[in-house]
Design a protein around this motif. Structure first.
Motif, PDB file in Angstrom:
ATOM      1  N   LYS A   1       1.071  10.757  -7.330  1.00 40.02           N
ATOM      2  CA  LYS A   1       1.626  10.349  -6.045  1.00 40.02           C
ATOM      3  C   LYS A   1       0.479  10.225  -5.045  1.00 40.02           C
ATOM      4  O   LYS A   1      -0.133  11.219  -4.666  1.00 40.02           O
ATOM      5  N   PRO A   2       0.152   9.026  -4.606  1.00 45.50           N
ATOM      6  CA  PRO A   2      -0.975   8.864  -3.680  1.00 45.50           C
ATOM      7  C   PRO A   2      -0.598   9.279  -2.258  1.00 45.50           C
ATOM      8  O   PRO A   2       0.576   9.259  -1.879  1.00 45.50           O
ATOM      9  N   TRP A   3      -1.599   9.652  -1.490  1.00 45.69           N
ATOM     10  CA  TRP A   3      -1.390   9.851  -0.058  1.00 45.69           C
ATOM     11  C   TRP A   3      -1.181   8.482   0.580  1.00 45.69           C
ATOM     12  O   TRP A   3      -1.872   7.520   0.260  1.00 45.69           O
ATOM     13  N   LEU A   4      -0.217   8.398   1.507  1.00 40.04           N
ATOM     14  CA  LEU A   4       0.207   7.110   2.047  1.00 40.04           C
ATOM     15  C   LEU A   4       0.079   7.043   3.566  1.00 40.04           C
ATOM     16  O   LEU A   4       0.127   8.065   4.258  1.00 40.04           O
ATOM     17  N   LEU A   5      -0.052   5.825   4.059  1.00 39.78           N
ATOM     18  CA  LEU A   5       0.102   5.575   5.480  1.00 39.78           C
ATOM     19  C   LEU A   5       1.596   5.589   5.822  1.00 39.78           C
ATOM     20  O   LEU A   5       2.450   5.524   4.937  1.00 39.78           O
ATOM     21  N   SER A   6       1.908   5.677   7.102  1.00 35.06           N
ATOM     22  CA  SER A   6       3.306   5.692   7.529  1.00 35.06           C
ATOM     23  C   SER A   6       3.951   4.323   7.295  1.00 35.06           C
ATOM     24  O   SER A   6       3.276   3.330   7.015  1.00 35.06           O
ATOM     25  N   GLU A   7       5.270   4.254   7.435  1.00 39.22           N
ATOM     26  CA  GLU A   7       6.049   3.111   6.966  1.00 39.22           C
ATOM     27  C   GLU A   7       5.745   1.794   7.670  1.00 39.22           C
ATOM     28  O   GLU A   7       5.994   0.728   7.114  1.00 39.22           O
ATOM     29  N   GLU A   8       5.238   1.827   8.912  1.00 41.62           N
ATOM     30  CA  GLU A   8       5.000   0.562   9.609  1.00 41.62           C
ATOM     31  C   GLU A   8       3.777  -0.186   9.090  1.00 41.62           C
ATOM     32  O   GLU A   8       3.525  -1.317   9.489  1.00 41.62           O
ATOM     33  N   HIS A   9       3.006   0.434   8.188  1.00 41.47           N
ATOM     34  CA  HIS A   9       1.792  -0.197   7.659  1.00 41.47           C
ATOM     35  C   HIS A   9       2.099  -0.965   6.374  1.00 41.47           C
ATOM     36  O   HIS A   9       2.644  -0.403   5.424  1.00 41.47           O
ATOM     37  N   CYS A  10       1.705  -2.246   6.314  1.00 42.18           N
ATOM     38  CA  CYS A  10       1.932  -3.037   5.106  1.00 42.18           C
ATOM     39  C   CYS A  10       1.069  -2.538   3.945  1.00 42.18           C
ATOM     40  O   CYS A  10       1.422  -2.738   2.785  1.00 42.18           O
TER      41      CYS A  10
END
Length: 325
Positions: free
Chosen positions: A194-203
């Protein structure tokens, strides 16, 4: 219908009343007396032969036909605002230009643009704003933004996409991660992580989820912790503490400190890339200025980004629409 008596001032007053739902509030916002504004609205109603507002209610209610007239008035005033651009057609590489940039491109592209562009085109006042993709597109369609730097394809008919380059993806691993034993990463290697992710507004988040075959459900990335960052630099800092992995675009990976370069891994072919484009409305009036921006950025991009992506994977930029249950 004789429209010779119709004025732009009447249309502005019309929009003000519709917005404030009050003749008094509209008059104050337009800096005129209420009787003067009311007289112009009545004159407009006489010209059109319709009733635009129900004055017997509080707040004032726009009639059904009035709502349609308001929509048309907004279009007329917006087109009239284009006159300065048309008047400058003899020297279009001048004036103000509003440029939106998505956050994952702002830090790596804007420094390459600002100095070169302002030196080459000193008569341009460039206004740059950092915006997520969906808001950038909406602003372009509303004509409150002239152009944008984004990741494409977007697949929006009203938006024109002008290709700048392809940016490769890299995997950034914590120092003792199991995948550090590999010299190249395949997409299948990432499925169980499971990668670390940016928040949902980022494409960029959508692209990572696709490449790692991760479900859209918000699950912890490491040690039961779920954290969605606002910047890629924050994700790098988390990985550096010894937790998990994340994916980085090429220009961000190039800024990793030399002592941390050993934590970066390229992808095995076919290499995932993201396509960087300058986007704008298809009905844009500032095309010469947009051309100048495109030319300046193309010259300033590293040669590696200007390659043709003949053996590459371009993950979706926008999430697929959810099915209704």
């Amino acid at each position: 219908m004789d429209l010779s008596g119709l004025t732009l001032t009447q249309l502005r007053y019309l929009l003000a009343v519709d917005e404030h739902r009050s003749f008094r509030g509209a008059a104050e916002s337009c800096h005129v007396s209420q009787p003067a504004l009311s007289m112009q609205i009545r004159r407009l109603e006489e010209i059109l032969g319709v009733r635009l507002f129900d004055r017997e209610t509080s707040p004032v209610v726009t009639t059904d036909v009035g709502t349609r007239v308001v929509t048309q008035a907004r279009l007329v005033l917006r087109e009239c605002a284009r006159f300065p651009d048309v008047a400058q057609s003899f020297d279009m590489v001048s004036g103000s230009y509003r440029l939106g940039v998505i956050p994952t491109l702002a830090r790596t592209l804007i420094p390459r643009l600002v100095t070169s562009f302002t030196k080459a085109y000193p008569r341009v006042h460039l206004v740059i704003e950092e915006l997520p993709t969906d808001l950038l597109v909406r602003r372009l369609l509303e004509d409150t933004m002239d152009g944008g730097l984004a990741v494409t394809p977007l697949g929006i008919p009203a938006i024109h996409e002008r290709h700048l380059g392809f940016e490769r993806f890299f995997v950034y691993l914590s120092p003792k991660h199991a995948l550090t034993k590999l010299t190249e990463i395949r997409q299948s290697d990432l499925v169980e992580y499971k990668p670390w992710l940016l928040s949902e507004e980022h494409c960029f988040r959508t692209q990572i989820l696709h490449l790692c075959s991760v479900d859209m459900r918000p699950e912890p990335a490491d040690g039961g912790i779920r954290f969605e960052a606002g910047s890629l630099d924050t994700l790098v800092d988390i990985v550096d503490t010894g937790h998990g992995l994340t994916l980085l675009p090429e220009l961000v990976a190039a800024r990793i400190a030399p002592e941390r370069k050993s934590q970066l891994r390229p992808f095995a072919p076919p290499v995932p890339v993201r396509r960087i484009s300058l986007i704008h409305s298809r009905q844009q009036e500032r095309r010469p200025l947009t051309d100048a921006l495109l030319s300046t950025l193309s010259e300033r991009l590293p040669a590696s980004l200007r390659r043709r992506a003949t053996d590459a994977v371009i993950p979706p930029t926008l999430p697929a629409p959810r099915r209704k249950r």
